[in-house]
Design a protein around this motif. Structure first.
Motif, PDB file in Angstrom:
ATOM      1  N   GLU A  81       0.863  -1.177   0.000  1.00  0.00           N
ATOM      2  CA  GLU A  81       0.000   0.000   0.000  1.00  0.00           C
ATOM      3  C   GLU A  81       0.896   1.221   0.000  1.00  0.00           C
ATOM      4  O   GLU A  81       1.792   1.332   0.832  1.00  0.00           O
ATOM      5  N   GLY A 122      -3.336  10.633  -3.530  1.00  0.00           N
ATOM      6  CA  GLY A 122      -3.893   9.368  -3.975  1.00  0.00           C
ATOM      7  C   GLY A 122      -3.194   8.204  -3.307  1.00  0.00           C
ATOM      8  O   GLY A 122      -2.357   8.398  -2.413  1.00  0.00           O
ATOM      9  N   ALA A 123      -3.563   7.024  -3.711  1.00  0.00           N
ATOM     10  CA  ALA A 123      -2.983   5.840  -3.094  1.00  0.00           C
ATOM     11  C   ALA A 123      -3.022   4.681  -4.071  1.00  0.00           C
ATOM     12  O   ALA A 123      -3.796   4.669  -5.040  1.00  0.00           O
ATOM     13  N   VAL A 130      -2.752   0.259  -4.077  1.00  0.00           N
ATOM     14  CA  VAL A 130      -2.782  -0.979  -3.305  1.00  0.00           C
ATOM     15  C   VAL A 130      -2.608  -2.166  -4.239  1.00  0.00           C
ATOM     16  O   VAL A 130      -3.238  -2.227  -5.295  1.00  0.00           O
ATOM     17  N   TYR A 184      -6.464   4.858  -5.934  1.00  0.00           N
ATOM     18  CA  TYR A 184      -7.380   5.856  -5.366  1.00  0.00           C
ATOM     19  C   TYR A 184      -6.912   7.202  -5.867  1.00  0.00           C
ATOM     20  O   TYR A 184      -5.779   7.614  -5.593  1.00  0.00           O
ATOM     21  N   ASP A 196     -10.466  12.750  -8.153  1.00  0.00           N
ATOM     22  CA  ASP A 196     -11.881  12.488  -8.446  1.00  0.00           C
ATOM     23  C   ASP A 196     -12.743  13.427  -7.605  1.00  0.00           C
ATOM     24  O   ASP A 196     -12.328  13.886  -6.545  1.00  0.00           O
ATOM     25  N   GLU A 243     -17.147  10.892  -5.017  1.00  0.00           N
ATOM     26  CA  GLU A 243     -16.960   9.875  -6.061  1.00  0.00           C
ATOM     27  C   GLU A 243     -15.616   9.184  -5.932  1.00  0.00           C
ATOM     28  O   GLU A 243     -15.227   8.393  -6.791  1.00  0.00           O
ATOM     29  N   GLN A 244     -14.904   9.508  -4.871  1.00  0.00           N
ATOM     30  CA  GLN A 244     -13.602   8.892  -4.688  1.00  0.00           C
ATOM     31  C   GLN A 244     -13.735   7.483  -4.130  1.00  0.00           C
ATOM     32  O   GLN A 244     -14.617   7.201  -3.324  1.00  0.00           O
ATOM     33  N   GLY A 245     -12.862   6.638  -4.580  1.00  0.00           N
ATOM     34  CA  GLY A 245     -12.874   5.271  -4.091  1.00  0.00           C
ATOM     35  C   GLY A 245     -11.732   4.527  -4.749  1.00  0.00           C
ATOM     36  O   GLY A 245     -11.201   4.966  -5.768  1.00  0.00           O
ATOM     37  N   PHE A 246     -11.364   3.425  -4.146  1.00  0.00           N
ATOM     38  CA  PHE A 246     -10.320   2.619  -4.763  1.00  0.00           C
ATOM     39  C   PHE A 246     -10.878   1.950  -6.015  1.00  0.00           C
ATOM     40  O   PHE A 246     -11.883   1.249  -5.953  1.00  0.00           O
ATOM     41  N   ARG A 247     -10.220   2.215  -7.140  1.00  0.00           N
ATOM     42  CA  ARG A 247     -10.596   1.558  -8.387  1.00  0.00           C
ATOM     43  C   ARG A 247      -9.839   0.252  -8.535  1.00  0.00           C
ATOM     44  O   ARG A 247      -8.602   0.248  -8.494  1.00  0.00           O
ATOM     45  N   ARG A 248     -10.538  -0.811  -8.786  1.00  0.00           N
ATOM     46  CA  ARG A 248      -9.896  -2.075  -9.115  1.00  0.00           C
ATOM     47  C   ARG A 248      -9.609  -2.059 -10.612  1.00  0.00           C
ATOM     48  O   ARG A 248     -10.503  -2.287 -11.421  1.00  0.00           O
ATOM     49  N   ILE A 249      -8.363  -1.771 -10.971  1.00  0.00           N
ATOM     50  CA  ILE A 249      -7.991  -1.768 -12.383  1.00  0.00           C
ATOM     51  C   ILE A 249      -7.490  -3.162 -12.742  1.00  0.00           C
ATOM     52  O   ILE A 249      -6.596  -3.695 -12.090  1.00  0.00           O
TER      53      ILE A 249
END
Lengths: 380, 380, 380, 380
Positions: free
Chosen positions: A271, A277-278, A280, A292, A296, A300-306
């Motif tokens: 992490e 931003g961040a 993980v 993250y 954004d 609407e911010q959140g960890f995006r699973r790319i």
């Protein structure tokens, strides 16, 4: 190829497969594999696709038809082989950790620098750098997408020593392995954090612990599949390591490496928290990167699973369509690809032996700190 | 308050709690609760915080000191009570499904429309609309953030009937419950999809199935906690329902509702796929919304796990700081809050009895389709 | 009730709600709430449901019609109020951390022990112990389900200080708050690990860091919602804390507490690894517990996501049916429930002020270690 | 090898790699690859590791030095090539779907049965059966670990057609592709459910939909990477398919296949609910299987995330240590392994052409049902 074990198989697969997916400037020939036992090495050569087998690495590194030496043997043999190969004018790919001691690593790095002056290339095998998700993580950080890095958390969690009656293998013997979790998997965590953040660990406060101090000796066979005997041997390496590091850019990183994390199979968890931003990552989900983005909109911010399998992602376009994931072994092919390009284009490979030495120095500082009441210790 | 069961408790909590967190135009007084059994109702009144207990709903809906009637009794009683209350000039909050049949629901909607002309308000209790994550989902869709909606997938998965020796409860008796999974939980799925997408189901092709057709009758007690007898009763409702719906805006939605999804406890799972993004929700993780924004840069797209507890999110600012999640019962407080504002500001509440009727019509069309070889059937 | 802020609201909700769901030996009366500002306290009394408001806690703790004093004010006031209340023969519930210094905490623990001899009860509000998943985790560990605990990993990750222009609040002032992340959230991590494992932290090696040393002062208002002025104040507490602890039973625990973990909103993450199993918890998914059972057959082992909402689970039966989750505030109701039973049944509540003191000593040892080059420091 | 595209590359990798990890009764020789364009086929031969290239499949299937023909060309060519190869006495591996029509598939299955009488083997390439997690899922179900299967939910979600201006490729042309999502990915979902449950689909009610009916024609190039022209072609296949199936053992399965599920890249999601447990799989996490064991103690039940990389798991021991995952292409190596053993040990491979025909019949019944108002339609 020196070594016929787990890493030997992984590297062999990489040499076989890389040219099938990447357009390389030349096609590697798999000339000869070296092992200790003649019959086993011959079997490995056939299985893994090498033209010849040998039990004499000295002879092999001297051969004219060998241009690149790939060292996958235990850590105590790295220095001698690598230095001989470099002096013989061979490019060298050496598995991590670079060596079992800082002294050996320094000699190797010196030899590599000398060799580089003669156009000889060397690379240390921190293969996880070439997991597309981690390469991509570095790109995001370098592009400033998470801002200034403040904190990193890295843990490499495995559980294959949980059973206190599991056998005494070479990995538990300091003479052969150098250290335990620290060098085997902690080294990956250190390299990954430094690679992604672009900052190096300068000071550490650390602690090492051996939970199970005696284990059954192997009556026959090797590794985890051998037969245990009634006798017991002494574990001379750490079972787990914890350390905090001060990074060159002002960040603080926590590290944990253990083979006693029941239920975690190959959990390299990273992490990185920045001012904007961040990121993980978990090696058990190696095709995914969580990102993250503080840019954004609020709410609407959140960890995006790319899912790191898009053509835009590092290495991904060479393989399968979007959404079709890679496995453990693919980064080794990326390593072969990059090394071959580096050789062809006369470029210094990365990570270099100097990088390997620096990681070794971090590990060494952790050992020194642990022996000195966890006091802050300078990496040097 | 009519009803002392599970829903009675949830609604009572909402009336008690809403004024403690929201600034309301007036403070609801909890006057009287109605049940069938005098002693039990008295106990419920004390436990749940009502000033009085009664066993006669007719008398209660006629009382001058009652302004709002909240109907939490089984579905077969909804129509009679609601219509009487509306005619007596009381505002009505009625639990879903609005009724057990389309005919009853239509009569209720008619009564509600009549009453509205006289300033009397009515609302049907699809409480999940007021889970902040779902309210927020609707906002995102309405703002065009996922583009044109093409597909919806909605499943409501529970497992409390998995054991074939579980008892025969009123929920398995068509006379009392109207239908099984279809009306109990499928209704929520239909309402949620329609609410989020703003499109209504116009045609359905459906299938109903009863897996376990006989179950032990209850010797005493009620519900799942009663004691089973040796006799068996016949299950007259569906155990599971599957249906596909054509939506008014051109989208297609698949629905599934079941009480046999072993391991799923309260899994209302909704996925909405649009031309520019997507939304995913799972009631088992009710404080989270996943949002995929197709406007993100290529290679950076991914489902964002938005923790819907920010001040920007619907209802969230009234509760706790960021990251402190809500539980199952909170949407009932939001429902009370909104209803009270609607009454004070002389506004038509949503969802209306007409909305409840329309959902009932969808369920009815599913039953008709199921009886007609799954053929496409118009909702009417 | 002393305090009208965030904790005051949470505790008030607990007193109102607990008797509605649990059968208690007596029903708590909400007599009087105390704050600094008369008007605001009166408003809070009405909003939160207290019969009276007061600005003089000394008078209140002396009142005959007050049996229990609940202290939710900032940490620097805890000792004085608690000791006065205990001496006045009132039971005391005190928010964590128990105090701002070990000295204060010790005086409070002494007072509590004295009062206990007279039948007066005291409890410190580590409410997370009563999150059903964590209570259940402790039960599993105590039943030997994960064997001998070897490693714990605990991190409490929040991100509300990420913005370096966020205002200077009382939580960043050492005089008022005692410490920063360490005492505010690190204390929860310490208590949770000790509670679950049944082992106490005996030695620590730690590091504290303040990333942003100056922040805008508040021109008016309080907390995060106040208006920032042009002047800047000095942050005198830690922004983040890292420490490793040696536990009394031989385990090693790593701790991390930070308000700079971008993207983590309320992430108290706990992993406990034992010789036969493991437990994983994340407060952002508070209704779930992951349990790895090493007794499962080989090849069938894996982390089970247990939805901790079954009648078998602690506290759960009082609330909703299976699968209907609880929110942030529910553990406060469990705390009220247990405290009332303890008082009624003349039992010593847990966690006691001694437990609170011990956590304070751990925090103090971390501060001392951090000031002493991270050296191992004895908790005392 | 017939075909040089995506599947040609995947199958080539399998032939190259399988003998390096599995001990096979014989080592496959990669003799000749066939494509339409001579130059491109020659390039593919070199890249993929085939000794020769050819543009004449008829000549190739007649060669004496060819024992096995692997068909990876588009579906409209399968029947002719496969039948010719079988008649020429060659073993055949044919990619799924077996053919574009039931008639073709039936002719192929007839030819395969005839050939089998002469010791000639044939297999259809439903490679996902050999994802270790899915093979393991079948083992669990067959061992009764989830009891009687009641419901299955299968969805194959991709999103590569979301952009309505994406080009018209051969996969959108019914003449070449047979069908759209239905045959391309829906076929995998059908096979997976039938494989795991051991039940076959007997009746279906289905619906097909084309969301975007016209797309830009490709001016040059092929596939998604070609250049779009100004002209538009008509999409003649389904974009998405929904169907419900009655299974031979009494279960009901819902299916959904789409290329418009924005954000889902390769999401084959399967849930199987039985009377005593459940199984959940997602191809985007292909190394994991979730298993819910109803035999676990009450309160301890939950979905276990099993990392299917243990020596006990199907195929896993041949690869890497525990926790080191496989990628998309590995199941193709398992397919080669099994086929070679079947040939060597004179055993009928599975899935057979009859299995492929049956899946084709299911797809055909879905198309007929969709054209007949979604009415229940018998698979035949």
């Amino acid at each position: 190829m020196i070594g016929t074990g787990f890493m030997g198989a992984a590297h062999s697969q990489a040499f076989r497969v890389a040219p099938r997916f990447f357009d390389l400037p030349f096609h590697p020939e798999m000339t000869v594999i070296v092992g200790r036992d003649a019959a086993k090495t011959q079997a490995a050569a056939e299985k893994l696709g090498w033209a010849e087998a040998s039990t004499d690495w000295r002879e092999v590194v001297a051969r004219d038809d060998v241009d690149l030496v790939d060292i996958c043997s235990p850590g105590d043999s790295h220095a001698e082989i690598a230095i001989a190969a470099l002096q013989a004018g061979k490019h060298v790919l050496c598995e991590k950790p670079l060596a079992n001691t800082v002294e050996e690593a320094r000699a190797m790095a010196d030899a590599a620098r000398d060799a580089a002056a003669r156009g000889i290339r060397s690379m240390v095998g921190f293969s996880y750098r070439r997991v597309p998700a981690l390469t991509f993580a570095r790109e995001l950080v370098q592009a400033g997408r998470i801002g200034e890095v403040r904190q990193a958390r890295a843990a490499y969690l495995q559980d294959w020593l949980v059973d206190e009656n599991g056998p005494m293998t070479w990995r538990l013997d300091k003479k052969l392995a150098g250290s335990g979790s620290l060098g085997d998997i902690g080294a990956h965590a250190v390299d990954a954090v430094q690679f992604i953040t672009g900052q190096s660990v300068e000071q550490v406060s650390g602690h090492l612990r051996t939970f199970v101090t005696e284990r059954p000796l192997l009556a026959s066979g090797v590794g985890l599949s051998g037969t245990a005997s009634d006798e017991r041997g002494t574990v001379t390496v750490d079972d787990a390591a914890w350390f905090t590091g001060q990074l060159s850019g002002g960040a603080v990183a926590s590290f944990e490496a253990t083979r006693y994390a029941t239920g975690r199979k190959n959990g390299l968890k990273i992490e990185i928290f920045g001012s904007r931003g961040a990121i993980v990552f978990d090696l058990e989900k190696m095709n995914e990167l969580e990102f993250y983005d503080g840019a954004d909109a609020a709410g609407e911010q959140g960890f995006r699973r790319i899912f790191v399998t898009e053509p835009e992602h590092p290495y991904a376009a060479a393989w399968w369509p979007t959404g079709h994931g890679l496995g453990y072994e693919h980064p080794f092919s990326h390593q072969v690809r990059d090394l071959i390009f580096d050789i062809a284009e006369e470029r210094a490979p990365s990570p270099s032996f100097d990088d390997g030495l620096q990681v070794q120095q971090v590990l060494d500082a952790v050992e020194r700190s642990s022996a000195d009441s966890a006091r802050w210790t300078t990496v040097s």
